[in-house]
Design an enzyme around this catalytic site. Structure first.
Site, PDB file in Angstrom:
ATOM      1  N   HIS A  71       0.851  -1.192   0.000  1.00 33.30           N
ATOM      2  CA  HIS A  71       0.000   0.000   0.000  1.00 33.30           C
ATOM      3  C   HIS A  71       0.888   1.244   0.000  1.00 33.30           C
ATOM      4  CE1 HIS A  71       0.928   0.428   4.262  1.00 33.30           C
ATOM      5  NE2 HIS A  71       0.438  -0.781   4.527  1.00 33.30           N
TER       6      HIS A  71
ATOM      7  N   CYS B  78       4.244 -11.165  19.223  1.00 30.45           N
ATOM      8  CA  CYS B  78       3.240 -10.592  18.306  1.00 30.45           C
ATOM      9  C   CYS B  78       3.476 -11.161  16.915  1.00 30.45           C
ATOM     10  CB  CYS B  78       3.327  -9.066  18.251  1.00 30.45           C
ATOM     11  SG  CYS B  78       2.283  -8.386  16.931  1.00 30.45           S
TER      12      CYS B  78
ATOM     13  N   CYS C 211       3.982  -8.459  14.109  1.00 33.80           N
ATOM     14  CA  CYS C 211       5.357  -7.913  14.077  1.00 33.80           C
ATOM     15  C   CYS C 211       6.374  -9.028  13.875  1.00 33.80           C
ATOM     16  CB  CYS C 211       5.742  -7.245  15.395  1.00 33.80           C
ATOM     17  SG  CYS C 211       4.818  -5.816  15.851  1.00 33.80           S
TER      18      CYS C 211
ATOM     19  N   HIS D 100       0.214  -2.982  16.890  1.00 30.44           N
ATOM     20  CA  HIS D 100      -1.008  -3.496  16.259  1.00 30.44           C
ATOM     21  C   HIS D 100      -2.222  -3.497  17.178  1.00 30.44           C
ATOM     22  CE1 HIS D 100       2.281  -5.161  13.746  1.00 30.44           C
ATOM     23  NE2 HIS D 100       1.461  -4.777  12.789  1.00 30.44           N
TER      24      HIS D 100
ATOM     25  N   LYS E 102      -2.600  -2.122   7.304  1.00 33.82           N
ATOM     26  CA  LYS E 102      -3.731  -3.039   7.185  1.00 33.82           C
ATOM     27  C   LYS E 102      -4.449  -3.179   8.521  1.00 33.82           C
ATOM     28  CE  LYS E 102      -4.874  -7.303   5.043  1.00 33.82           C
ATOM     29  NZ  LYS E 102      -4.668  -8.653   5.560  1.00 33.82           N
TER      30      LYS E 102
HETATM   31  N1  MSP Z   1       9.467  -7.988   6.652  1.00 32.65           N
HETATM   32  C1  MSP Z   1       9.797  -6.938   7.536  1.00 32.65           C
HETATM   33  C2  MSP Z   1      11.075  -6.228   7.101  1.00 32.65           C
HETATM   34  C3  MSP Z   1      12.286  -7.116   6.994  1.00 32.65           C
HETATM   35  S1  MSP Z   1      13.661  -6.246   6.374  1.00 32.65           S
HETATM   36  C4  MSP Z   1      14.956  -7.220   6.666  1.00 32.65           C
HETATM   37  C5  MSP Z   1       8.671  -5.925   7.568  1.00 32.65           C
HETATM   38  N2  MSP Z   1       7.837  -5.924   6.520  1.00 32.65           N
HETATM   39  S2  MSP Z   1       6.575  -4.959   6.342  1.00 32.65           S
HETATM   40  O1  MSP Z   1       5.880  -5.454   5.176  1.00 32.65           O
HETATM   41  O2  MSP Z   1       5.836  -4.883   7.546  1.00 32.65           O
HETATM   42  O3  MSP Z   1       7.133  -3.554   5.918  1.00 32.65           O
HETATM   43  C6  MSP Z   1       7.535  -2.619   6.862  1.00 32.65           C
HETATM   44  C7  MSP Z   1       8.031  -1.366   6.144  1.00 32.65           C
HETATM   45  O4  MSP Z   1       7.015  -0.851   5.261  1.00 32.65           O
HETATM   46  C8  MSP Z   1       8.315  -0.226   7.084  1.00 32.65           C
HETATM   47  O5  MSP Z   1       9.588  -0.297   7.678  1.00 32.65           O
HETATM   48  C9  MSP Z   1       8.215   0.953   6.137  1.00 32.65           C
HETATM   49  O6  MSP Z   1       9.370   0.991   5.361  1.00 32.65           O
HETATM   50  C10 MSP Z   1       7.036   0.557   5.258  1.00 32.65           C
HETATM   51  N3  MSP Z   1       5.759   1.058   5.786  1.00 32.65           N
HETATM   52  C11 MSP Z   1       4.620   0.323   5.989  1.00 32.65           C
HETATM   53  N4  MSP Z   1       3.634   1.156   6.430  1.00 32.65           N
HETATM   54  C12 MSP Z   1       4.101   2.412   6.520  1.00 32.65           C
HETATM   55  C13 MSP Z   1       3.551   3.647   6.901  1.00 32.65           C
HETATM   56  N5  MSP Z   1       2.294   3.789   7.279  1.00 32.65           N
HETATM   57  N6  MSP Z   1       4.362   4.733   6.880  1.00 32.65           N
HETATM   58  C14 MSP Z   1       5.663   4.648   6.501  1.00 32.65           C
HETATM   59  N7  MSP Z   1       6.214   3.497   6.138  1.00 32.65           N
HETATM   60  C15 MSP Z   1       5.466   2.356   6.128  1.00 32.65           C
HETATM   61  O7  MSP Z   1       8.607  -5.173   8.508  1.00 32.65           O
END
Ligand code: MSP
Length: 514
Positions: free
Chosen positions: A23, A131, A134, A155, A308
């Site tokens: 997203h 969690c 996370c 969350h 989400k």
């Molecule tokens: N799979 C782990 C990361 C492993 S890296 C070795 C993970 N994945 S995630 O799908 O949850 O993605 C997290 C990342 O998505 C955040 O660190 C950020 O870069 C981005 N974001 C997801 N939602 C966001 C916002 N609402 N605002 C800013 N960044 C966001 O964590």
């Protein structure tokens, strides 16, 4: 210590959990990393841009089960979905890594065995909270309580209680090492995040962390190489992508080349893993920390982090259709990029930036000057001398743009590109080329201003900038080489509408209200 090759630029995004399509939040990180990659390519650096998906763990296992699919089938499908989104948004990654890729699995196993061999991974009992969203263990003090029950602070969902034999990584051994990097070395950007992690370590100390799960609880993961009753914890697996993606463990030359200048772009939610945990794993593998961890804050909507779980997601499709394709979206995300403050996003805000900067200031300028060049000069505009004041103004903004980009201040860099466009608008209004029989000096000056702004905007709006360059007959060149009077002749064949204005229907309509 590895030699630093300054002309190498290795940039990564987090690898995303493909439990759902990406997203706006994921796009925010990926567009920013892409802008850095494209800028560095443009100034002639040897860039390697890595992104991908984090495919193991309980979270993925559960969504696959729910969808009635084998996890591998599920993540295979999602990998295509992610690739397609990144294609739509023009994310120019060099490699898309998946943690189920065999070379990655091999690298993870090898690293795990190596660290175990050093006595830094050991077996012991774990009991505590977890969690799944996370994929993270929470100790008392880290979680919140809702109705007396432990909940995830991110969350806001109940945590699961775990009690199991597991493998631990001796994170506690790395306290001094970590504090030295966080307090004395310029790795984490902006530095406030380094201070945050350092003070957590100083105040709470460092506990060893679990790096495995029993296979009967989490089947979907990479087996511990010397104990098939366990799979490797998803974060150990995931962080390793940054190494396996550039050749670890076999291609030492490639690894050395890129690791010497690695830049991780992350959101602040995963700061702890990318500093305390990752720097320690690297040290255990005899590798230095990355060159930089660039941390950004959250996109929020109605005060909550967009995601989400919060149910306030803004879809990429919606953005792409509203802002005239990927370039509009990329510009907006790069323009609101913020490392320290959370950014509240609403269509009202995005519409106003899009309309005033892309549609009016830049797009309309290009359209006007293109039309005038065709009408007045039959599209052929030859080199004329450009006033020194104009050349100086451009040189100042180009210099400031390059400095900002090198400091990862993309939004500020964009302001400098826009300043050139704003000046050109003023110039066209004041010099009134439409009133003159032969406005070649005016139009040449204007085309030069547009060329400079377009080159600076190229990493952010790659398609529109190329379209304009081919309509007007100039090249997108290295911004370090921009000199006015650099083009001998413009051949304007078209005056495209690059960014059609968005109709603002109702004021104050927030996103995610539907
Ligand atoms: N799979 C782990 C990361 C492993 S890296 C070795 C993970 N994945 S995630 O799908 O949850 O993605 C997290 C990342 O998505 C955040 O660190 C950020 O870069 C981005 N974001 C997801 N939602 C966001 C916002 N609402 N605002 C800013 N960044 C966001 O964590």
């Amino acid at each position: 210590m590895m030699a630093v090759e300054m002309n190498v630029f290795y940039v990564t995004t987090p690898i995303y959990y493909p439990n759902a399509p990406p997203h706006i939040g994921h796009a925010y990180t990926s567009v920013f990393a892409d802008v850095l990659a494209r800028f560095n390519r443009l100034i002639g650096n040897n860039v390697f841009f890595l992104t991908g998906n984090d495919e193991h763990g309980l979270k993925i296992q559960r969504v696959a089960e729910k969808a009635g699919k084998h996890p591998k089938e599920f993540v295979d499908e999602m990998a295509s979905v992610y690739r397609e989104y990144w294609r739509t948004l023009g994310i120019s990654y060099d490699h898309f890594i998946r943690t189920t890729d065999p070379y990655h699995e091999k690298a993870v196993k090898e690293a795990f065995s190596y660290i175990h061999g050093k006595g830094l991974i050991y077996k012991a009992k774990y009991s505590g909270m977890y969690c799944v969203d996370c994929e993270k263990y929470y100790s008392p003090g880290e979680y919140i309580e809702v109705d007396g029950k432990p909940h995830c602070p991110i969350h806001n969902k109940p945590l699961e209680y775990l009690e199991e034999e597991t493998y631990y990584f001796k994170l506690s051994e790395f306290k001094d090492y970590l504090l030295d990097i966080l307090e004395n070395k310029d790795v984490v950007y902006p530095q406030q995040y380094a201070r945050e992690v350092a003070s957590k370590i100083r105040n709470e100390g460092l506990r060893d962390v679990s790096v495995a799960r029993p296979v009967e609880r989490v089947g979907w993961g990479i087996p511990v190489p010397f104990d098939d009753k366990y799979v490797i914890y998803v974060w150990f697996d995931a962080l390793m992508n940054y190494l396996s993606g550039v050749g670890y463990p076999d291609d030492k030359e490639r690894l050395q080349l890129y690791w010497s200048n690695a830049h991780h772009v992350i959101g602040k939610d995963i700061l702890w893993f990318h500093t305390a945990v990752w720097f320690s794993i690297l040290k255990a593998l005899d590798l230095p920390p990355p060159r930089r961890v660039i941390v950004h804050s959250y996109l929020i909507n109605r005060g909550l982090k967009i995601g989400k779980s919060a149910g306030n997601v803004i879809s990429i499709e919606e953005l792409v259709s509203r802002y005239n394709g990927s370039d509009g979206v990329r510009y907006l995300l790069a323009r609101i990029f913020n490392t320290d403050k959370d950014s509240e996003v609403s269509f009202e805000l995005l519409d106003s930036i899009y309309n005033s900067e892309l549609a009016d200031t830049y797009g309309n300028l290009a359209r006007r000057v293109g039309t005038l060049s065709m009408k007045k000069m039959n599209g052929k505009v030859y080199r004329r001398s450009v006033d020194k004041a104009v050349a100086d103004l451009v040189a100042t903004h180009v210099g400031a743009y390059i400095d900002s980009m090198k400091n990862y201040e993309v939004s500020k860099a964009l302001e400098h590109a826009m300043e050139i466009a704003r000046y050109a608008n003023q110039y066209v209004n004041e010099s009134k080329p439409w009133e003159k029989p032969n406005p070649s000096k005016e139009l040449y000056t204007l085309l030069e201003l547009i060329r400079a702004a377009t080159i600076l905007l190229h990493p952010v709006i790659p398609s529109a900038s190329l379209k304009l360059a081919s309509s007007f007959g100039f090249e997108i060149e290295n911004p370090l080489n921009i000199r006015l009077e650099g083009v001998e002749r413009y051949t304007v064949v078209e005056a495209p509408i690059l960014f059609r204005k968005v109709q603002v229907e109702r004021q104050g309509v927030g996103v995610g209200t539907t």
